[in-house]
Structure formats: C-alpha cells, structure tokens
Design a protein around this motif. Structure first.
Motif, short mmCIF file in Angstrom:
data_model
loop_
_atom_site.label_atom_id
_atom_site.label_comp_id
_atom_site.label_asym_id
_atom_site.label_seq_id
_atom_site.Cartn_x
_atom_site.Cartn_y
_atom_site.Cartn_z
N ALA A 193 -23.80 1.74 -10.48
CA ALA A 193 -23.75 1.15 -11.81
C ALA A 193 -24.87 0.13 -11.98
O ALA A 193 -25.50 0.03 -13.05
CB ALA A 193 -22.40 0.49 -12.06
N THR A 194 -25.13 -0.65 -10.93
CA THR A 194 -26.23 -1.62 -10.98
C THR A 194 -27.57 -0.90 -11.09
O THR A 194 -28.46 -1.31 -11.84
CB THR A 194 -26.22 -2.50 -9.72
N ALA A 195 -27.72 0.20 -10.34
CA ALA A 195 -28.95 0.99 -10.42
C ALA A 195 -29.13 1.58 -11.81
O ALA A 195 -30.26 1.69 -12.31
CB ALA A 195 -28.93 2.10 -9.37
N LEU A 196 -28.03 1.96 -12.45
CA LEU A 196 -28.11 2.49 -13.82
C LEU A 196 -28.67 1.42 -14.76
O LEU A 196 -29.56 1.70 -15.57
CB LEU A 196 -26.72 2.93 -14.30
N VAL A 197 -28.16 0.20 -14.66
CA VAL A 197 -28.64 -0.89 -15.50
C VAL A 197 -30.11 -1.19 -15.22
O VAL A 197 -30.95 -1.25 -16.13
CB VAL A 197 -27.79 -2.16 -15.29
N MET A 198 -30.45 -1.34 -13.94
CA MET A 198 -31.83 -1.67 -13.58
C MET A 198 -32.79 -0.55 -13.94
O MET A 198 -33.90 -0.79 -14.44
CB MET A 198 -31.90 -1.97 -12.08
N GLY A 199 -32.36 0.68 -13.69
CA GLY A 199 -33.22 1.82 -13.99
C GLY A 199 -33.48 1.98 -15.47
O GLY A 199 -34.56 2.38 -15.90
N ASN A 200 -32.46 1.65 -16.31
CA ASN A 200 -32.64 1.77 -17.75
C ASN A 200 -33.46 0.61 -18.32
O ASN A 200 -34.18 0.78 -19.30
CB ASN A 200 -31.27 1.82 -18.44
N ILE A 201 -33.33 -0.57 -17.73
CA ILE A 201 -34.12 -1.71 -18.21
C ILE A 201 -35.59 -1.52 -17.83
O ILE A 201 -36.49 -1.69 -18.65
CB ILE A 201 -33.58 -3.03 -17.63
N VAL A 202 -35.83 -1.19 -16.58
CA VAL A 202 -37.20 -1.10 -16.09
C VAL A 202 -37.66 0.36 -16.14
O VAL A 202 -37.19 1.18 -15.36
CB VAL A 202 -37.32 -1.64 -14.65
N GLY A 203 -38.54 0.64 -17.03
CA GLY A 203 -39.10 1.99 -17.14
C GLY A 203 -40.60 1.92 -16.95
O GLY A 203 -41.12 1.28 -16.03
N ILE A 204 -41.32 2.53 -17.86
CA ILE A 204 -42.77 2.51 -17.79
C ILE A 204 -43.33 1.14 -18.18
O ILE A 204 -44.40 0.74 -17.75
CB ILE A 204 -43.35 3.59 -18.74
N GLY A 253 -31.32 -1.87 -22.43
CA GLY A 253 -30.62 -1.21 -21.34
C GLY A 253 -29.57 -2.09 -20.68
O GLY A 253 -28.83 -1.62 -19.82
N VAL A 254 -29.49 -3.38 -21.08
CA VAL A 254 -28.50 -4.26 -20.46
C VAL A 254 -27.08 -3.76 -20.70
O VAL A 254 -26.16 -4.09 -19.94
CB VAL A 254 -28.64 -5.71 -20.97
N GLU A 255 -26.88 -2.97 -21.74
CA GLU A 255 -25.55 -2.50 -22.10
C GLU A 255 -25.19 -1.17 -21.45
O GLU A 255 -24.10 -0.64 -21.68
CB GLU A 255 -25.46 -2.34 -23.63
N SER A 256 -26.05 -0.63 -20.61
CA SER A 256 -25.87 0.73 -20.08
C SER A 256 -24.55 0.92 -19.35
O SER A 256 -23.85 1.92 -19.54
CB SER A 256 -27.03 1.08 -19.14
N ALA A 257 -24.20 -0.01 -18.47
CA ALA A 257 -22.96 0.14 -17.69
C ALA A 257 -21.73 0.08 -18.58
O ALA A 257 -20.74 0.77 -18.34
CB ALA A 257 -22.88 -0.93 -16.60
N ASN A 282 -33.66 9.43 -16.80
CA ASN A 282 -32.43 9.93 -16.20
C ASN A 282 -31.24 9.07 -16.63
O ASN A 282 -30.19 9.58 -17.03
CB ASN A 282 -32.56 9.92 -14.67
N GLY A 283 -31.41 7.75 -16.57
CA GLY A 283 -30.34 6.86 -16.99
C GLY A 283 -30.07 6.91 -18.47
O GLY A 283 -28.91 6.95 -18.91
N TRP A 284 -31.13 6.91 -19.27
CA TRP A 284 -30.95 6.94 -20.72
C TRP A 284 -30.36 8.27 -21.19
O TRP A 284 -29.66 8.32 -22.20
CB TRP A 284 -32.28 6.68 -21.42
N MET A 285 -30.63 9.35 -20.45
CA MET A 285 -30.07 10.64 -20.83
C MET A 285 -28.56 10.64 -20.66
O MET A 285 -27.84 11.34 -21.40
CB MET A 285 -30.70 11.75 -19.99
N MET A 286 -28.05 9.87 -19.73
CA MET A 286 -26.60 9.72 -19.59
C MET A 286 -26.05 8.91 -20.75
O MET A 286 -25.04 9.27 -21.37
CB MET A 286 -26.27 9.04 -18.27
N VAL A 287 -26.73 7.82 -21.08
CA VAL A 287 -26.27 6.92 -22.14
C VAL A 287 -26.30 7.61 -23.50
O VAL A 287 -25.42 7.38 -24.34
CB VAL A 287 -27.12 5.63 -22.15
#
Length: 460
Positions: A31-42, A220-224, A306-311
């Motif tokens: 879940a933490t990786a989901l948040v971090m991965g969605n916040i930090v992209g390109i 992306g802070v709201e992803s989890a 990958n993370g945003w596709m889930m969200v």
C-alpha cells in the motif's frame, strides 16, 4: 478534565466495514509502494530544472506545498479509519453530503486519472524513445500506447501481481534517485544555486508560480484510500501507508532539489531537459549516465502508470455499486479485478494520447492543467467531509485530538484552494464545463434507478 466533543460515525449503508469486505491483498509495504509509486512518476526527472527557473525561492514553495500535502495525507488517513470504504474521496463525499456530491467527486477524479495516465505516458515516451530512436509521429504514439496498455494488462492479472510489480518498480526507481542525489551532496558548489528569485517579479508571485508547478507532483496521496477494499486492515494501514508514502516522497523530492541545484550551474540546469543525466555527467563525466537515467525514467513511468491504472477503476467501481455510475463499471473478472473500469480508463487515456500526437500541442497542455484542477475538487470535498464529521460527531474525543484533526483538515482545505489558484483561470473554467457535462449522466443513471425502485415496489 479535558473538554470533549462527540464525533459522528458514518451511518449504516454509507460504506462496508473492513470485516464486511474481508481480507485485503495489499499489506502495508504494498500500500505504501502504491502511494509512493503514484506520487513519483516521470515528474521527478524534470523537477530540478523546472524549479531552477524560479530560483532557490522554489525551496520555500516546496516546504509550503509539502506541509499542505502531508496535512492532506493525514486527513485521508483519518477519513479511511472512520470510513474504510472503497472509493476514497468519493465515499467520503457521498457519506457526508449525499449522492449527487459523491457522483460529482467520482466524475471529477475519473477525469483526473485517465488524463494523468495519458500525461505520464507521453512524458514516458521521450525516455523510452532514447533507446528506440523512432522519429515518426506514429512510432512515438505507438510507444505511448504500449506504455498505457502494459500496466493495464498487469492490472488485469490481479491486485497481488500489480502490488508486487509496484513494489519492484518503486524500489528500482527510488534507490538510484537517492544514491545519485546523496552522492551529489559531495559535489555541491554554493555558487551554482543562482539567484534567490530568478523570475524578476515579486517574491509572493515567485512562490505562487513555483508552488503551482509543484502542485501536480503530489497527486496520488489519496491512492491507498481509493483502493481501501484491496488493503489489508484498512482502518490502520491506509492512513499509515498514506502518511509514510507522502513523507518519503517529500524527503526524496527535497534531497533531489537541493543536490541537483547545487551540482549543476543555475543557467545550465534551468534549460535542461534531463537534469539528472546532466548532473550525473557533471559529477562523473562520460555518456553512460544519459542512458542510465533514461532507464530509471522508463521504470518510474511504468510503475506510476501501473498504480494509476488500478486507481482509475476503483472509484468508478465504488460509484457503480452505489448506483451512481453505469453498471458495467462494476464488473469484475475471475481475479476480482474491475476489468471494465481498467479497460475504459486505458481507452480514454489512449484517446488523449492520440489527440496529443495528431492534434495541437496546446490542447494537450490544457488537458494536463485540467487534470490538475479536477484532482483538487475531491481533495477539497474530502477536507470538508472531515470538518463536517468533526462538527457533528457521535462519539467522544479529547480536546487535543479534536484540535489536531481540525487544524489538519483546515490546512488541507486551504491547500486545495491554493491548488485551484495554481491551476489557473482557463483550466478552472474548462474543468467546471466538463464537470457539468457529468450531470446529464447522473440524471440518466438516477432516473433508471428510480424506475427500478418503482417497479419493485409495484411488484411487491
């Protein structure tokens, strides 16, 4: 004795409890990786150059934006503990303010997600093309589309596969970024930082302009909270993952900014399209580092998509279950993945990508700004929902907890308003038009639901 105030718990029917939803597949690390991965992209790979154009005043803006982002993360954590329902901001707005507000928030965030995926894919194409060298418009569009559909296929394999990929991609991009930035601390020359305010305007305007650029990097802070149904023990882990992920991203952002702005002379950094590659070449020399940074960016972009596709599928699924979105978005495959939502999000992102490569570039930049505005609306209503529940509660809380929660919610609300100002008048106008276009869809769905209720009542 401390003064207490009652705190209202959401009523029955406002969302399933953790027990009702069962055991989630995402533990705290995923879940933490989901948040971090969605916040930090390109964006992290371009952020130092963008901030250098404002001068070191951008570090002041960064601190202010980071405070707002952490406050927002804390509010999402509190809301998830109060109402651990899938959909995050949608669920909170609907429970606090009713069906129409819930629909509007879901509609707004759905726009944000597929437009954001398209934006990441287009930026990702530049780095992926470093290895391919395709110069035709069709070739570059094809690269971007592949970048969208690979994460879509990964998501269709199930949440556990998606979570494993997210952890791997997060580690693969964060470790090199941190290593390069830490090494860069030993190469800092204070003269490289340049002027405090490089805009030539007022200090307040410089802070606001830099803040406007920084606003999007915390999306992306709201992803989890949106994927709460997929998180194990969401009452505890959603809040912990959100705060840990946001603080970790803030630390990495700050380290990168301080290091890169001190390693590369200001004028060179401000005009760079690949600031990390430039910094690495400055420190070590040679041409190897451009390829290394491009590889890092490819991994980072795939992880973010990958993370945003889930969200992009989770919030529409929650709204469809409640009868506020079209029913097909509630359909899941045998792995429990809302495949209709994933495919719909990928299709919408693909259309934006095609429009970018074959249409006007200005039109695409406008839709990126639009995505910034539409992401703010759910944040604003989430903060308002927290303030509403604090003011109309049903269980006793200490004065200290009430004050802390109220301050955090107020900071999140002010931060959201600042984000609206940063998006600009044009994006705000366009965003309101598109949000209003969702009202007819809500009308049709609501009318169908009312007809079904009437038919059931007559049959009974």
């Amino acid at each position: 004795m401390a003064v207490t105030q009652v705190e209202r718990a959401p009523q029955q029917g406002e969302g399933p409890t953790a027990d009702q939803r069962g055991r989630g597949a995402l533990g705290l690390p995923m879940a933490t990786a989901l948040v971090m991965g969605n916040i930090v992209g390109i964006g992290i790979f371009l952020l130092p150059a963008e901030m250098a154009s404002f001068g070191t005043v951008s570090l002041v803006a960064f601190v202010l934006v980071s405070i707002g982002a952490v406050a927002l993360a804390a509010v999402f954590g509190r809301l998830a503990a109060r109402l651990p329902a899938p959909g995050g901001p949608y669920a909170y707005a609907r429970a606090a303010f009713g069906d129409f507000t819930g629909f509007w928030i879901a509609w707004s965030f759905w726009i944000t997600t597929w437009a954001g995926i398209a934006g990441i894919a287009v930026a990702w194409t530049g780095y992926a093309n470093h290895f391919l060298g395709w110069t035709s418009t069709g070739g570059q569009a094809a690269i971007a589309l592949v970048g969208v559909w690979i994460p879509a296929m990964v998501n269709l394999l199930g949440v556990r596969v998606m979570g494993v990929i997210q952890v791997i991609s997060t580690v693969a991009k964060f470790v090199p970024l941190v290593v390069v930035s830490v090494i860069g601390l030993f190469f800092i020359d204070p003269a490289n930082y340049g002027p405090f305010n490089a805009t030539g305007g007022s200090l307040l305007m410089a802070v606001s302009m830099a803040g406007a650029v920084l606003l999007f990097v915390y999306s992306g802070v709201e992803s989890a909270s949106i994927a709460a149904e997929k998180v194990r023990d969401p009452r505890r882990n959603v809040g912990r993952a959100t705060i840990i992920g946001t603080l970790a991203c803030s630390a990495v952002y700050l380290l990168c900014l301080v290091s890169m702005m001190g390693v590369v002379p200001h004028d060179r950094l401000a005009g760079s399209q690949a600031p990390f590659a430039l910094a690495a070449d400055t420190m070590f020399g040679g041409d190897f580092w451009g390829a290394a940074i491009a590889a890092m960016a490819v991994i980072s972009g795939l992880g973010a998509m990958n993370g945003w596709m889930m969200v992009v599928a989770e919030m529409p699924m929650a709204a469809a279950r409640d009868g506020l979105f079209p029913r097909f978005l509630d359909r899941t495959n045998r792995r429990g993945v809302p495949h209709a939502g994933v495919i719909a999000g990928a299709v919408m992102a693909s259309l934006v990508i095609i429009g970018n490569f074959y249409g006007a570039a200005d039109a695409f930049r406008s839709i990126v700004l639009l995505a910034t505005f539409t992401s703010v609306v759910p944040y604003f209503f989430s903060a308002c929902a927290q303030l509403y529940w604090l003011a109309t509660g049903a269980r006793q809380v200490s004065t200290a907890k009430l004050v802390i929660d109220s301050v955090l919610a107020a900071l999140a609300l002010l931060f959201s308003l600042w984000m609206v100002l940063g998006a600009g008048a044009e994006a705000t106008f366009q965003g309101m038009i598109i949000m209003l276009l969702g009202v007819p869809i809500y009308t049709v769905v609501k009318a169908r639901r009312e007809r079904e209720r009437t038919t059931e009542a007559v049959d009974a």
